[in-house]
Design an enzyme around this catalytic site. Structure first.
Site, PDB file in Angstrom:
ATOM      1  N   GLY A  81       0.819  -1.219   0.000  1.00  0.00           N
ATOM      2  CA  GLY A  81       0.000   0.000   0.000  1.00  0.00           C
ATOM      3  C   GLY A  81       0.848   1.262   0.000  1.00  0.00           C
ATOM      4  O   GLY A  81       2.034   1.227   0.310  1.00  0.00           O
ATOM      5  N   ASP A 203       1.795   1.490   9.662  1.00  0.00           N
ATOM      6  CA  ASP A 203       1.322   1.052  10.984  1.00  0.00           C
ATOM      7  C   ASP A 203       2.449   0.942  12.023  1.00  0.00           C
ATOM      8  O   ASP A 203       2.168   0.742  13.193  1.00  0.00           O
ATOM      9  CB  ASP A 203       0.642  -0.332  10.887  1.00  0.00           C
ATOM     10  CG  ASP A 203      -0.617  -0.306  10.042  1.00  0.00           C
ATOM     11  OD1 ASP A 203      -1.058   0.803   9.680  1.00  0.00           O
ATOM     12  OD2 ASP A 203      -1.142  -1.384   9.729  1.00  0.00           O
ATOM     13  N   GLY A 247      -4.217   0.660  10.968  1.00  0.00           N
ATOM     14  CA  GLY A 247      -3.708  -0.189  12.036  1.00  0.00           C
ATOM     15  C   GLY A 247      -4.410  -1.529  11.987  1.00  0.00           C
ATOM     16  O   GLY A 247      -5.419  -1.736  12.652  1.00  0.00           O
ATOM     17  N   ARG A 248      -3.890  -2.410  11.138  1.00  0.00           N
ATOM     18  CA  ARG A 248      -4.559  -3.703  10.932  1.00  0.00           C
ATOM     19  C   ARG A 248      -4.348  -4.636  12.114  1.00  0.00           C
ATOM     20  O   ARG A 248      -5.292  -5.169  12.676  1.00  0.00           O
ATOM     21  CB  ARG A 248      -4.038  -4.348   9.654  1.00  0.00           C
ATOM     22  CG  ARG A 248      -4.544  -3.675   8.377  1.00  0.00           C
ATOM     23  CD  ARG A 248      -3.863  -4.253   7.165  1.00  0.00           C
ATOM     24  NE  ARG A 248      -4.045  -5.699   7.088  1.00  0.00           N
ATOM     25  CZ  ARG A 248      -5.100  -6.291   6.540  1.00  0.00           C
ATOM     26  NH1 ARG A 248      -6.050  -5.575   6.003  1.00  0.00           N
ATOM     27  NH2 ARG A 248      -5.195  -7.604   6.528  1.00  0.00           N
TER      28      ARG A 248
HETATM   29  P1  ATP Z   1       1.589  -3.217   3.341  1.00  0.00           P
HETATM   30  O1  ATP Z   1       2.148  -2.685   4.620  1.00  0.00           O
HETATM   31  O2  ATP Z   1       1.040  -2.156   2.484  1.00  0.00           O
HETATM   32  O3  ATP Z   1       0.696  -4.398   3.507  1.00  0.00           O
HETATM   33  P2  ATP Z   1       3.323  -5.199   2.236  1.00  0.00           P
HETATM   34  O4  ATP Z   1       4.714  -5.149   1.726  1.00  0.00           O
HETATM   35  O5  ATP Z   1       3.084  -6.090   3.414  1.00  0.00           O
HETATM   36  O6  ATP Z   1       2.892  -3.710   2.524  1.00  0.00           O
HETATM   37  P3  ATP Z   1       1.783  -6.989   0.557  1.00  0.00           P
HETATM   38  O7  ATP Z   1       0.824  -6.671  -0.535  1.00  0.00           O
HETATM   39  O8  ATP Z   1       1.329  -7.827   1.684  1.00  0.00           O
HETATM   40  O9  ATP Z   1       2.331  -5.568   1.055  1.00  0.00           O
HETATM   41  O10 ATP Z   1       3.057  -7.703  -0.089  1.00  0.00           O
HETATM   42  C1  ATP Z   1       3.849  -7.066  -1.081  1.00  0.00           C
HETATM   43  C2  ATP Z   1       4.338  -8.068  -2.098  1.00  0.00           C
HETATM   44  O11 ATP Z   1       5.095  -9.105  -1.462  1.00  0.00           O
HETATM   45  C3  ATP Z   1       3.218  -8.747  -2.854  1.00  0.00           C
HETATM   46  O12 ATP Z   1       3.535  -8.755  -4.228  1.00  0.00           O
HETATM   47  C4  ATP Z   1       3.200 -10.143  -2.245  1.00  0.00           C
HETATM   48  O13 ATP Z   1       2.711 -11.112  -3.140  1.00  0.00           O
HETATM   49  C5  ATP Z   1       4.659 -10.375  -1.925  1.00  0.00           C
HETATM   50  N1  ATP Z   1       4.836 -11.405  -0.907  1.00  0.00           N
HETATM   51  C6  ATP Z   1       4.235 -11.454   0.297  1.00  0.00           C
HETATM   52  N2  ATP Z   1       4.618 -12.555   0.996  1.00  0.00           N
HETATM   53  C7  ATP Z   1       5.484 -13.230   0.188  1.00  0.00           C
HETATM   54  C8  ATP Z   1       6.236 -14.472   0.316  1.00  0.00           C
HETATM   55  N3  ATP Z   1       6.175 -15.217   1.423  1.00  0.00           N
HETATM   56  N4  ATP Z   1       7.025 -14.841  -0.733  1.00  0.00           N
HETATM   57  C9  ATP Z   1       7.082 -14.092  -1.845  1.00  0.00           C
HETATM   58  N5  ATP Z   1       6.414 -12.926  -2.024  1.00  0.00           N
HETATM   59  C10 ATP Z   1       5.623 -12.491  -1.028  1.00  0.00           C
END
Ligand code: ATP
Ligand code: MG
Length: 429
Positions: A81, A203, A247-248
């Site tokens: 995000g 968050d 804040g999830r």
């Molecule tokens: P936010 O704080 O906005 O959620 P985030 O980095 O956690 O940020 P996500 O959409 O959950 O956002 O993940 C970002 C990218 O990382 C996505 O393309 C997702 O598919 C990839 N990803 C998440 N977990 C894994 C994993 N275990 N192995 C490979 N890719 C992953």
């Protein structure tokens, strides 16, 4: 993970043999660490158990580096995000690579991990000091972002084919897990590609670091909404201002925005359970006594109160029920049934906040995170994320950073401060 299993060691691609081109600068030595524990009691406990107190490597420029800047190509990707400061970090990385090390080629991969996967046909952008000149003035990310899983083998193929030496991943826990998977595949293939993360989580919920960028901006913007809610609440009989904040899993934004305004009467966070009956009864008492109330609720709070589950998003994150509108409707219902007048104003500023540009403090933080990510990567460190601990920038192994989520301790000091600032009861269950 128990204390003895904590491993703060950061992986390296090889020995550093190239003198750093950075001239008059204070270099950081590899044996400089900042203690993980901050209390004497914990440090003594380590010593009693015959263990050296654990510590993080201190980030910063090294005297000798691993990569030859004249041959190096780098890539940057932003995932997940939006968060204030993304463009500041991109700019900081590009400027540091260029001005501190003389690296000429930096690619920006569009739309998150999609940009590393050829089937989407996204073309990498060439980033230079010219192209990033003004980007920190704007919110969002010039590279675009995405969610959703991508094929790790294909992403490593792309890095290999393009001869990328360093990949910088700017993102949250999902991105870090992705970065870890990429770095493991790189190691399997014995490639010399460093993967270094910069923690983006509005968050502030990544473990083993005090702060992530965007958080300070988010709290400051949240304040505007709380002031509006407070003004609305005071401007009407039985006025209630209800604000939903990000804040999830962790309610840090709600907690700090509550402290920052000191006008909130109820702060509801995912870490502290409450029942609808408990909350409504306390709210009713407050309205009868004071005729107005300000409520701040984090998006992940009270999820168990809502029957419906809404599936998952492209990245597999559980889609949360909307606690903001749920509470708004239940409060109206409750006061309606009790025959009490109610003037409720509901504010959800989430997307307005996420798309803001960084405030002063976050801009400084983003700049230094970017610089330190570059220094770490140039020294051949990999599978790590830049952290901030005890006023020092640090190197944190990704494995450690994603091992658990940072959350508010309902028995800790922060929550006590919140209770002291709101006057809400500790228990609304
Ligand atoms: P936010 O704080 O906005 O959620 P985030 O980095 O956690 O940020 P996500 O959409 O959950 O956002 O993940 C970002 C990218 O990382 C996505 O393309 C997702 O598919 C990839 N990803 C998440 N977990 C894994 C994993 N275990 N192995 C490979 N890719 C992953
Ligand atoms: Mg995430």
């Amino acid at each position: 993970m128990n204390e003895a299993e904590l491993n703060f060691e950061v992986a390296r691609l090889g020995a550093c043999r190239i003198p750093s081109p950075m001239g008059s600068i204070q270099f950081v030595e590899d044996d400089e660490h900042v203690l993980y524990h901050t209390s004497l009691k914990e440090i003594k406990a380590c010593e009693c158990a015959g263990r050296e107190p654990p510590g993080f490597e201190i980030a910063g420029p090294r005297r000798e580096i691993f990569f030859d800047p004249s041959k190096l190509k780098c890539g940057i990707v932003t995932c997940g995000g939006l968060c204030p400061g993304l463009n500041d970090v991109i700019r900081s990385i590009v400027l540091s690579l260029h001005h501190h090390y003389g690296v000429q080629t930096v690619f920006g991969f569009p739309y998150g991990f999609e940009g590393l996967t050829y089937r989407y046909g996204h073309r990498p952008l060439e980033l230079s000091p010219e192209t990033v000149r003004d980007i920190h003035m704007k919110g969002g990310t010039i590279l675009g972002s995405s969610r959703g899983p991508q094929d790790v083998l294909e992403m490593v193929d792309t890095l290999d084919r393009m001869n990328i030496g360093i990949l910088f991943t700017i993102g949250g826990d999902g991105t870090l897990k992705g970065a870890l998977a990429i770095s493991e595949e790189i190691a399997k293939r014995n490639l010399k590609i460093a993967v270094v993360g910069i923690p983006k989580t509005i968050d502030n919920d990544i473990s083993y670091m005090d702060r992530s960028f965007g958080f300070t901006t988010a709290v400051s913007e949240a304040r505007t909404s709380i002031y509006a809610a407070s003004t609305e609440a005071l401007g009407a009989r039985n006025g209630i201002g209800l604000v939903k904040l990000m804040g999830r899993e962790s309610g840090f934004i709600a907690a700090y925005a509550t402290l920052a305004t000191s006008e909130v009467n109820f702060c509801l966070v995912p870490e502290v359970h409450f029942t609808l009956e408990g909350f409504m009864e306390t709210l009713r008492e407050r309205i009868l006594k004071r005729r107005h109330a300000v409520i701040v609720v984090a998006e992940g709070a009270g999820q168990e109160l809502m029957a419906e589950t809404s599936g998952t998003d492209a990245s597999g994150n559980v889609r949360f029920g909307d606690i903001g509108t749920f509470l708004r409707d239940r409060i109206k219902e409750y006061f309606g049934k009790a025959g009490m007048e109610l003037n409720l104003k509901y504010i959800d500023p989430s997307y307005t906040i996420r798309s803001k540009s960084a405030t002063t403090q976050d801009s400084v933080f983003c700049l230094l995170l970017g610089h330190n990510a570059v220094h770490a990567a140039m020294s051949g460190r990999t599978g790590m994320v830049v952290g901030f601990w005890n006023e020092e920038f640090t190197h944190v192994p990704i494995r450690l950073a994603v091992s658990k989520r940072k959350r508010i301790d309902p028995n800790g000091k922060l929550w006590d401060y919140v209770l002291a600032a709101t006057g809400q009861p500790r228990n609304m269950a």
